[in-house]
Enzyme design. Structure first.
Site, mmCIF file in Angstrom:
data_model
loop_
_atom_site.group_PDB
_atom_site.id
_atom_site.type_symbol
_atom_site.label_atom_id
_atom_site.label_comp_id
_atom_site.label_asym_id
_atom_site.label_seq_id
_atom_site.Cartn_x
_atom_site.Cartn_y
_atom_site.Cartn_z
ATOM 1 N N SER A 63 0.819 -1.207 0.000
ATOM 2 C CA SER A 63 0.000 0.000 0.000
ATOM 3 C C SER A 63 0.857 1.262 0.000
ATOM 4 O O SER A 63 1.965 1.296 0.539
ATOM 5 C CB SER A 63 -0.911 0.013 1.228
ATOM 6 O OG SER A 63 -1.771 -1.103 1.214
HETATM 7 N N1 SAM Z 1 -1.487 -3.657 3.298
HETATM 8 C C1 SAM Z 1 -0.654 -4.468 2.429
HETATM 9 C C2 SAM Z 1 0.773 -4.032 2.489
HETATM 10 O O1 SAM Z 1 1.073 -3.075 3.190
HETATM 11 O O2 SAM Z 1 1.588 -4.664 1.810
HETATM 12 C C3 SAM Z 1 -1.114 -4.385 1.022
HETATM 13 C C4 SAM Z 1 -2.319 -5.127 0.742
HETATM 14 S S1 SAM Z 1 -2.720 -5.304 -0.956
HETATM 15 C C5 SAM Z 1 -3.257 -3.705 -1.395
HETATM 16 C C6 SAM Z 1 -4.229 -6.217 -0.751
HETATM 17 C C7 SAM Z 1 -4.028 -7.645 -0.385
HETATM 18 O O3 SAM Z 1 -5.297 -8.231 -0.104
HETATM 19 C C8 SAM Z 1 -3.418 -8.507 -1.492
HETATM 20 O O4 SAM Z 1 -2.214 -9.042 -1.049
HETATM 21 C C9 SAM Z 1 -4.474 -9.573 -1.744
HETATM 22 O O5 SAM Z 1 -3.923 -10.842 -2.048
HETATM 23 C C10 SAM Z 1 -5.206 -9.596 -0.427
HETATM 24 N N2 SAM Z 1 -6.563 -10.151 -0.422
HETATM 25 C C11 SAM Z 1 -7.561 -10.007 -1.323
HETATM 26 N N3 SAM Z 1 -8.656 -10.678 -0.912
HETATM 27 C C12 SAM Z 1 -8.354 -11.257 0.287
HETATM 28 C C13 SAM Z 1 -9.052 -12.077 1.218
HETATM 29 N N4 SAM Z 1 -10.320 -12.457 1.039
HETATM 30 N N5 SAM Z 1 -8.408 -12.487 2.327
HETATM 31 C C14 SAM Z 1 -7.127 -12.138 2.555
HETATM 32 N N6 SAM Z 1 -6.399 -11.370 1.708
HETATM 33 C C15 SAM Z 1 -7.010 -10.924 0.594
#
Ligand code: SAM
Length: 230
Positions: A63
């Site tokens: 992010s």
């Molecule tokens: N906050 C994180 C960081 O600082 O690196 C970035 C997160 S990224 C924008 C969003 C993440 O949500 C992705 O890695 C994706 O695989 C995950 N994601 C999507 N759907 C999900 C779910 N149902 N459960 C867990 N993770 C999920």
């Protein structure tokens, strides 16, 4: 990579966070502390303090620093809190949260990302982060209720299990897809009583899709999601 990024980190906090109105001293201190360069591939380290999300493994993103700070401030994360993060990705936001909260439970759907994030968090000696691979739309019922829940991917509605796992007075932050066309708004939900939830829209955002039982189905994941998403 022996170089210290402290001056870049301090510059990021002043230019990207303070200048845009982030005021919570806990958030600012945490953002000045966590080495974002340690949560990306070594080749991306020179860009670690850019004002943008960056690509990580499994075609996901770490992010944007502002987004992490904004969500954490809006979630009013305070010392002693128990926090759930859905979408742990690189582990960066988990680390920022863990600087302030007592515990962070973080769920990531891609096992590769969970494993890499765990290595990074272990290397930085975080002991209050519990990370697992799974569908975060189901929450982590055994660890709840939570004072704050932060969802880092955009879904069609707030997953019911997450609302149920919010403590009374707890805050949930999540990007919501509204009306198709990729329009997303950051939503804040506060649980006042077992049945009474207050919702507030905070602004426009652009996140990767939340894939899961209470999110989008995997085949609904739209092709060509821009890499610029948070
Ligand atoms: N906050 C994180 C960081 O600082 O690196 C970035 C997160 S990224 C924008 C969003 C993440 O949500 C992705 O890695 C994706 O695989 C995950 N994601 C999507 N759907 C999900 C779910 N149902 N459960 C867990 N993770 C999920």
């Amino acid at each position: 990579m022996n170089r210290s990024f402290q001056s870049e980190r301090d510059g990021m906090v002043e230019r990207q966070l303070v200048a845009r109105g982030i005021r919570d001293p806990h958030v600012l201190r945490a953002m000045r502390t966590v080495p974002r360069e340690r949560f990306v591939d070594e080749r991306m380290a020179p860009f670690a303090y850019d004002d943008s999300p960056l690509p990580i493994e499994a075609e996901q993103t770490i992010s944007q620093p502002f987004m992490v700070a904004w969500m954490m401030e809006a979630a009013e994360v305070a010392p002693g809190d128990h926090v759930l993060e859905v979408g742990a990705g690189s582990g960066y936001a988990s680390a920022v949260l863990a600087q302030v909260a007592a515990t962070v439970h973080a769920i990531e759907r891609h096992d590769l990302l969970t494993r890499v994030a765990r290595e990074r968090l272990d290397a930085l000696a975080y002991t209050n982060i519990h990370l697992r691979t799974g569908d975060g739309t189901l929450g982590w019922p055994e660890a709840g209720p939570f004072d704050a829940i932060l969802v880092a991917a955009a879904g069609p509605e707030v997953p019911a299990p997450l609302k149920e796992q919010l403590r009374l007075g707890g805050r949930l932050l999540m990007p919501l897809d509204i009306g198709g066309q990729g329009t997303q708004r950051l939503l804040k939900v506060v649980r006042h009583t077992p049945e009474d939830y207050e919702q507030q829209t905070l602004g426009s955002v652009a996140f990767v899709p939340l894939i899961g039982q209470h999110g989008w189905a995997e085949d609904e994941e739209r092709a060509g999601v821009p890499a610029s998403r948070f």
